[in-house]
Design a protein around this motif. Structure first.
Motif, mmCIF file in Angstrom:
data_model
loop_
_atom_site.group_PDB
_atom_site.id
_atom_site.type_symbol
_atom_site.label_atom_id
_atom_site.label_comp_id
_atom_site.label_asym_id
_atom_site.label_seq_id
_atom_site.Cartn_x
_atom_site.Cartn_y
_atom_site.Cartn_z
ATOM 1 N N VAL A 124 3.223 -7.298 -38.285
ATOM 2 C CA VAL A 124 2.595 -6.179 -37.631
ATOM 3 C C VAL A 124 3.213 -4.751 -38.265
ATOM 4 O O VAL A 124 2.398 -3.931 -38.688
ATOM 5 C CB VAL A 124 2.711 -5.902 -36.207
ATOM 6 N N ALA A 125 4.533 -4.772 -38.442
ATOM 7 C CA ALA A 125 5.195 -3.710 -39.057
ATOM 8 C C ALA A 125 4.723 -3.567 -40.453
ATOM 9 O O ALA A 125 4.734 -2.284 -40.912
ATOM 10 C CB ALA A 125 6.594 -3.679 -38.984
ATOM 11 N N GLY A 126 4.455 -4.672 -41.142
ATOM 12 C CA GLY A 126 4.143 -4.573 -42.613
ATOM 13 C C GLY A 126 2.614 -3.948 -42.638
ATOM 14 O O GLY A 126 2.468 -3.013 -43.582
ATOM 15 N N ALA A 127 1.752 -4.594 -41.864
ATOM 16 C CA ALA A 127 0.730 -3.843 -41.785
ATOM 17 C C ALA A 127 0.479 -2.383 -41.526
ATOM 18 O O ALA A 127 -0.149 -1.642 -42.057
ATOM 19 C CB ALA A 127 -0.300 -4.802 -40.773
ATOM 20 N N VAL A 128 1.182 -2.032 -40.567
ATOM 21 C CA VAL A 128 1.550 -0.398 -40.353
ATOM 22 C C VAL A 128 1.821 0.279 -41.407
ATOM 23 O O VAL A 128 1.413 1.312 -41.841
ATOM 24 C CB VAL A 128 1.973 -0.303 -38.946
ATOM 25 N N VAL A 129 2.856 -0.154 -42.094
ATOM 26 C CA VAL A 129 3.388 0.427 -43.395
ATOM 27 C C VAL A 129 2.650 0.715 -44.433
ATOM 28 O O VAL A 129 2.195 1.727 -44.976
ATOM 29 C CB VAL A 129 4.617 -0.361 -43.855
ATOM 30 N N ILE A 130 1.643 -0.680 -44.465
ATOM 31 C CA ILE A 130 0.594 -0.730 -45.674
ATOM 32 C C ILE A 130 -0.390 0.504 -45.355
ATOM 33 O O ILE A 130 -0.840 1.187 -46.471
ATOM 34 C CB ILE A 130 -0.167 -1.999 -45.798
ATOM 35 N N LEU A 131 -0.931 0.610 -43.920
ATOM 36 C CA LEU A 131 -1.856 1.559 -44.010
ATOM 37 C C LEU A 131 -1.424 2.948 -44.163
ATOM 38 O O LEU A 131 -2.131 3.874 -44.316
ATOM 39 C CB LEU A 131 -2.316 1.517 -42.279
ATOM 40 N N VAL A 132 -0.197 3.278 -43.436
ATOM 41 C CA VAL A 132 0.448 4.660 -43.505
ATOM 42 C C VAL A 132 0.782 5.258 -44.869
ATOM 43 O O VAL A 132 0.561 6.263 -45.450
ATOM 44 C CB VAL A 132 1.905 4.642 -42.646
ATOM 45 N N PHE A 133 1.213 4.198 -45.831
ATOM 46 C CA PHE A 133 1.740 4.384 -47.351
ATOM 47 C C PHE A 133 0.425 4.047 -48.093
ATOM 48 O O PHE A 133 0.820 3.842 -49.480
ATOM 49 C CB PHE A 133 3.161 3.905 -47.755
ATOM 50 N N PRO A 162 -1.561 5.844 -50.034
ATOM 51 C CA PRO A 162 -1.494 6.769 -51.246
ATOM 52 C C PRO A 162 -0.753 6.170 -52.103
ATOM 53 O O PRO A 162 -0.744 6.374 -53.207
ATOM 54 C CB PRO A 162 -1.513 8.164 -50.641
ATOM 55 N N LEU A 163 0.558 6.059 -51.682
ATOM 56 C CA LEU A 163 1.706 5.696 -52.607
ATOM 57 C C LEU A 163 1.065 4.320 -53.464
ATOM 58 O O LEU A 163 1.589 4.197 -54.539
ATOM 59 C CB LEU A 163 2.924 5.355 -51.863
ATOM 60 N N ALA A 164 0.428 3.395 -52.571
ATOM 61 C CA ALA A 164 0.027 2.381 -53.396
ATOM 62 C C ALA A 164 -1.155 2.741 -54.583
ATOM 63 O O ALA A 164 -0.941 2.071 -55.646
ATOM 64 C CB ALA A 164 -0.604 1.208 -52.446
ATOM 65 N N ASP A 165 -1.937 3.624 -54.224
ATOM 66 C CA ASP A 165 -2.829 3.867 -55.105
ATOM 67 C C ASP A 165 -2.113 4.632 -56.335
ATOM 68 O O ASP A 165 -2.517 4.522 -57.444
ATOM 69 C CB ASP A 165 -3.677 4.993 -54.693
ATOM 70 N N GLU A 166 -1.063 5.279 -56.124
ATOM 71 C CA GLU A 166 -0.358 6.078 -57.042
ATOM 72 C C GLU A 166 0.321 5.025 -58.112
ATOM 73 O O GLU A 166 0.341 5.098 -59.380
ATOM 74 C CB GLU A 166 0.689 6.961 -56.604
ATOM 75 N N LEU A 167 0.769 3.946 -57.236
ATOM 76 C CA LEU A 167 1.477 2.884 -58.009
ATOM 77 C C LEU A 167 0.574 2.085 -58.998
ATOM 78 O O LEU A 167 0.700 1.742 -60.384
ATOM 79 C CB LEU A 167 2.290 1.845 -57.197
ATOM 80 N N LEU A 168 -0.602 1.908 -58.722
ATOM 81 C CA LEU A 168 -1.547 1.258 -59.181
ATOM 82 C C LEU A 168 -2.275 2.022 -60.554
ATOM 83 O O LEU A 168 -2.313 1.481 -61.634
ATOM 84 C CB LEU A 168 -2.889 0.946 -58.555
#
Length: 244
Positions: free
Chosen positions: A104-113, A115-121
């Motif tokens: 659950v915590a991981g899912a929340v982190v993915i949703l919150v961050f 934009p950082l995932a898009d930058e990494l891609l």
């Protein structure tokens, strides 16, 4: 067979499957770490790659950790049910609860961050294109990796065929794209390559088209975890009451 016996049997079968899955994942994780010629080794050779890409090299350790965790959960669930051990069932409940909270915590982190995932891609895409232009057609590992990827996914380059312009292969083959980028024949490669989808857009589209399936699987896993915790507590309370 009474309700208590049925729950014991279901607990044993369910956790037996988890135990076998853990053994398989553990085996894959060990293989990834032992096989020096794996794809991970190739990714580690990419020049100008974003620092975050180095974390991919730890996927073997992640698989090993997940495999060991599943083995422990499966063992505790099976033995706890068969031996009617309140200690094992309670430990099983605690571990599954911690895993559930972490998910659950991981899912929340993915949703919150996100934009950082898009930058990494974006950084990853830049590094991949630079690697193609520098090594494709000259470095056997990089060339083999891309050929396998493009053949399997029926795609061309990271973004599109232009990624191969100025690459060693492009220069040594009369400004032709790789055969995987050709829709018809090699002679028509330059004209048809633009119509072949890049590997990254294709993978991204695949995820987008299967979002419902991915969410469904995630919810299904969460439901199974909740059911497993509920059954373990029912067995725990029943066994404890028998002991008293």
């Amino acid at each position: 067979m009474g309700c208590f016996g049925f729950l014991k049997m279901m607990m044993f079968v369910f956790n037996g499957v988890i135990f076998l899955a853990g053994a398989a994942i553990l085996g894959v994780g060990i293989w990834v770490k032992v096989d020096s010629g794996s794809i991970l080794g190739v990714l580690g050779k990419i020049d100008n790659a974003p620092p975050e890409l180095g974390q991919v090299l730890n996927v073997g350790y992640l698989l090993i950790a997940i495999g060991v965790l599943l083995l422990v959960i499966g063992f505790l669930g099976c033995c706890g049910a068969v031996r009617e051990s309140t200690c094992m069932l309670l430990l099983f409940f605690v571990i599954v609860l911690v895993v559930f909270i972490a998910e659950v915590a991981g899912a929340v982190v993915i949703l919150v961050f996100r934009p950082l995932a898009d930058e990494l891609l974006t950084k990853l895409g830049k590094a991949a294109v630079e690697s193609i232009k520098k090594d494709y057609g000259e470095n056997a590992d990089v060339t083999g990796l891309w050929n396998t990827t493009m053949t399997s996914l029926h795609c061309c380059g990271f973004y599109n065929s232009s990624d191969f312009v100025d690459s060693p292969y492009y220069e040594h083959h009369g400004s032709l794209y790789p055969p995987q980028c050709c829709a018809v024949t090699e002679s028509a490669c330059v004209q048809t390559a633009a119509t072949i989808t890049g590997c990254f857009p294709k993978i991204k589209k695949l995820f987008e088209e299967n979002t419902v399936v991915i969410v469904g699987v995630a919810l299904g896993i969460a439901a199974l975890e909740i059911c497993a915790m509920a059954v373990s507590m029912i067995l725990y309370c029943r066994i404890k009451s028998k002991g008293d």
